[in-house]
Design an enzyme around this catalytic site. Structure first.
Site, PDB file in Angstrom:
ATOM      1  N   SER A  50       9.063 -11.323  20.779  1.00  0.00           N
ATOM      2  CA  SER A  50       7.618 -11.583  20.639  1.00  0.00           C
ATOM      3  C   SER A  50       7.095 -10.916  19.367  1.00  0.00           C
ATOM      4  CB  SER A  50       6.876 -11.019  21.854  1.00  0.00           C
ATOM      5  OG  SER A  50       6.926  -9.591  21.803  1.00  0.00           O
ATOM      6  N   ASP A  83       9.080 -15.847  20.404  1.00  0.00           N
ATOM      7  CA  ASP A  83       8.239 -16.109  21.581  1.00  0.00           C
ATOM      8  C   ASP A  83       6.758 -16.019  21.165  1.00  0.00           C
ATOM      9  OD1 ASP A  83       7.723 -16.503  24.297  1.00  0.00           O
ATOM     10  OD2 ASP A  83       7.759 -14.344  24.747  1.00  0.00           O
ATOM     11  N   GLU A 135       3.156 -25.583  22.861  1.00  0.00           N
ATOM     12  CA  GLU A 135       2.546 -25.410  24.194  1.00  0.00           C
ATOM     13  C   GLU A 135       1.267 -26.212  24.329  1.00  0.00           C
ATOM     14  OE1 GLU A 135       2.525 -21.456  25.856  1.00  0.00           O
ATOM     15  OE2 GLU A 135       0.714 -21.833  27.027  1.00  0.00           O
ATOM     16  N   HIS A 181       1.543 -15.041  33.055  1.00  0.00           N
ATOM     17  CA  HIS A 181       2.246 -13.897  32.445  1.00  0.00           C
ATOM     18  C   HIS A 181       1.975 -12.583  33.180  1.00  0.00           C
ATOM     19  CE1 HIS A 181       2.396 -16.596  28.830  1.00  0.00           C
ATOM     20  NE2 HIS A 181       3.615 -16.113  28.823  1.00  0.00           N
ATOM     21  N   HIS A 214       6.762 -20.740  30.957  1.00  0.00           N
ATOM     22  CA  HIS A 214       6.501 -19.323  30.648  1.00  0.00           C
ATOM     23  C   HIS A 214       6.084 -18.624  31.941  1.00  0.00           C
ATOM     24  CE1 HIS A 214       6.385 -19.050  26.150  1.00  0.00           C
ATOM     25  NE2 HIS A 214       6.659 -20.316  26.360  1.00  0.00           N
ATOM     26  N   SER A 217       8.387 -14.692  35.818  1.00  0.00           N
ATOM     27  CA  SER A 217       8.947 -13.557  36.554  1.00  0.00           C
ATOM     28  C   SER A 217       8.554 -13.654  38.022  1.00  0.00           C
ATOM     29  CB  SER A 217       8.448 -12.230  35.969  1.00  0.00           C
ATOM     30  OG  SER A 217       9.268 -11.853  34.877  1.00  0.00           O
ATOM     31  N   ASN A 257      11.199 -18.616  31.086  1.00  0.00           N
ATOM     32  CA  ASN A 257      10.961 -17.322  30.426  1.00  0.00           C
ATOM     33  C   ASN A 257      10.787 -16.200  31.444  1.00  0.00           C
ATOM     34  OD1 ASN A 257      10.833 -18.912  28.163  1.00  0.00           O
ATOM     35  ND2 ASN A 257       8.851 -18.139  27.475  1.00  0.00           N
ATOM     36  N   SER A 260       8.835  -9.777  32.478  1.00  0.00           N
ATOM     37  CA  SER A 260       8.287  -8.692  33.309  1.00  0.00           C
ATOM     38  C   SER A 260       9.301  -8.166  34.325  1.00  0.00           C
ATOM     39  CB  SER A 260       7.036  -9.178  34.047  1.00  0.00           C
ATOM     40  OG  SER A 260       6.056  -9.572  33.121  1.00  0.00           O
TER      41      SER A 260
HETATM   42  P1  13P Z   1       6.690 -13.009  32.621  1.00  0.00           P
HETATM   43  O1  13P Z   1       5.593 -12.057  32.276  1.00  0.00           O
HETATM   44  O2  13P Z   1       6.417 -13.727  33.892  1.00  0.00           O
HETATM   45  O3  13P Z   1       8.024 -12.357  32.633  1.00  0.00           O
HETATM   46  O4  13P Z   1       6.723 -14.147  31.472  1.00  0.00           O
HETATM   47  C1  13P Z   1       7.401 -13.951  30.263  1.00  0.00           C
HETATM   48  C2  13P Z   1       7.073 -14.985  29.257  1.00  0.00           C
HETATM   49  O5  13P Z   1       6.547 -16.040  29.530  1.00  0.00           O
HETATM   50  C3  13P Z   1       7.455 -14.696  27.863  1.00  0.00           C
HETATM   51  O6  13P Z   1       6.990 -15.668  26.975  1.00  0.00           O
HETATM   52  O1  G3H Z   2       4.793 -13.531  27.197  1.00  0.00           O
HETATM   53  C1  G3H Z   2       4.990 -12.522  26.581  1.00  0.00           C
HETATM   54  C2  G3H Z   2       6.220 -11.690  26.765  1.00  0.00           C
HETATM   55  O2  G3H Z   2       6.270 -11.149  28.065  1.00  0.00           O
HETATM   56  C3  G3H Z   2       6.304 -10.655  25.693  1.00  0.00           C
HETATM   57  O3  G3H Z   2       5.406  -9.633  25.907  1.00  0.00           O
HETATM   58  O4  G3H Z   2       3.965  -9.503  23.877  1.00  0.00           O
HETATM   59  O5  G3H Z   2       4.297  -7.517  25.390  1.00  0.00           O
HETATM   60  O6  G3H Z   2       6.170  -8.316  23.927  1.00  0.00           O
HETATM   61  P1  G3H Z   2       4.918  -8.681  24.696  1.00  0.00           P
HETATM   62 ZN    ZN Z   3       5.173 -16.581  27.521  1.00  0.00          ZN
END
Ligand code: 13P
Ligand code: G3H
Ligand code: ZN
Length: 312
Positions: A50, A83, A135, A181, A214, A217, A257, A260
């Site tokens: 990311s 990402d 997206e 997310h 996305h 988790s 994806n 988390s």
């Molecule tokens: P989670 O926060 O559900 O793990 O999603 C991760 C994600 O979509 C990263 O782009």
């Molecule tokens: O969707 C985002 C991912 O979980 C990455 O998270 O921006 O904290 O690295 P981050």
């Molecule tokens: Zn995401």
């Protein structure tokens, strides 16, 4: 094996009724945990970075860590993906700097503007042999300090997807069907339900086209409890039921994806280690069990959720 794009991975995943896992990486232990699980389970994998990861660990360190994993795990295809790329410039910097795939996330922009930005990224990426995820729709939750409130989140509109893909030339499409997310996706006691009817509508409009989820988790309660038992405070952390992701993976969803869940495994394990070993201070001693638990969690995802074990 050199890093690959996702083109071949997605073709095989679509036809084979499984999804490839896309896991976020921020440091060496996370890269090792994911790729060792994938090597042992013979699974293709997408390692994604990311904007926040690049700011934390530095672009070059992350690229070199992923390249090291490709050397250590020559049997499996590995893609390196940006990402939530937020601009043409961020995408260009990753395309020029060794990534094989980028996401341009202009989903918060009006439809026409999303098309315009995405098309510009696609043109540059394709000229350089890199593929692009785009997206449509807005997920709820928090990502990279940007919080999308539940009432501003909206599902992908199936009537927009055909025009969007035709006009942008993107290679895969992330859609919003109820995932979110972060660790606090749904209210405790509710019955989370992804909108498979929307996914079906999208697939009708885009037969054979790879779809991305996305915010997937599942927030393992075992690790939420571990965090809470050993000094943390994460009340009401609930994720997407794994059976629903398994079902999505059997349909047109080719990339799922997960970030988390890995963070939770790492934090829970380290909290427990410190509680049980208050005298220890060598980072290798607490990172080792954290890495081992992330690896087992990834193995579980590959085998029981994504269905991509043995597909490398
Ligand atoms: P989670 O926060 O559900 O793990 O999603 C991760 C994600 O979509 C990263 O782009
Ligand atoms: O969707 C985002 C991912 O979980 C990455 O998270 O921006 O904290 O690295 P981050
Ligand atoms: Zn995401």
């Amino acid at each position: 094996m050199a890093l690959v794009t996702t083109t071949e991975m997605f073709k095989k995943a679509y036809n084979g009724g499984y999804a490839v896992g896309a896991f976020n990486v921020n440091n060496m232990e996370i890269v090792q945990a994911i790729t060792e699980a994938c090597r042992e389970e013979k699974a293709p994998v997408i390692l994604q970075v990311s904007k926040g990861a690049r700011a934390y660990a530095n672009h070059t360190y992350l690229v070199k860590l992923v390249e090291a994993a490709a050397i250590e795990c020559p049997e499996i295809p590995i893609a390196l993906h940006l990402d939530h790329g937020d601009s043409f410039e961020t995408c260009k910097s990753c395309i020029d700097g060794g990534f094989t795939s980028v996401m341009i996330d202009a989903s918060s922009k009006p439809f026409a503007e999303n098309i315009e930005i995405t098309r510009k990224v696609v043109e540059y990426a394709h000229d350089h042999g890199v593929v692009v995820e785009a997206e449509l729709g807005a997920l709820a939750g928090v990502e990279d300090e940007v919080s999308v409130e539940a009432d501003r989140a909206h599902y992908t509109r199936p009537e927009e997807v055909e025009e969007f893909v035709a006009k942008t030339g993107c290679d895969s499409l992330a859609i919003a069907i109820g995932t979110s997310h972060g660790a606090y996706k749904f209210k405790p006691g509710t019955n989370p339900q992804l909108r498979f009817d929307i996914l079906e509508e999208v697939v009708k409009k885009l037969p054979g086209f790879p779809i991305v989820l996305h915010g997937s988790s599942s927030v393992p309660q075992e690790y939420v409890e571990m965090v809470n038992t050993y000094g943390g405070k994460m009340p009401g952390a609930i994720g997407v039921p794994e059976e629903q992701l398994r079902h999505a993976a059997q349909l047109a969803v080719c990339k799922i994806n997960i970030d988390s869940d890995l963070r939770l495994a790492m934090t829970g394990t380290i909290r427990k280690f410190f509680a049980e070993h208050p005298d220890k201070f060598d980072p290798r001693e607490y990172l080792k069990p954290a890495r081992a638990n992330i690896k087992e969690l990834v193995r579980h995802k590959l085998v029981d959720v994504l269905g991509c074990a043995g597909k490398a």
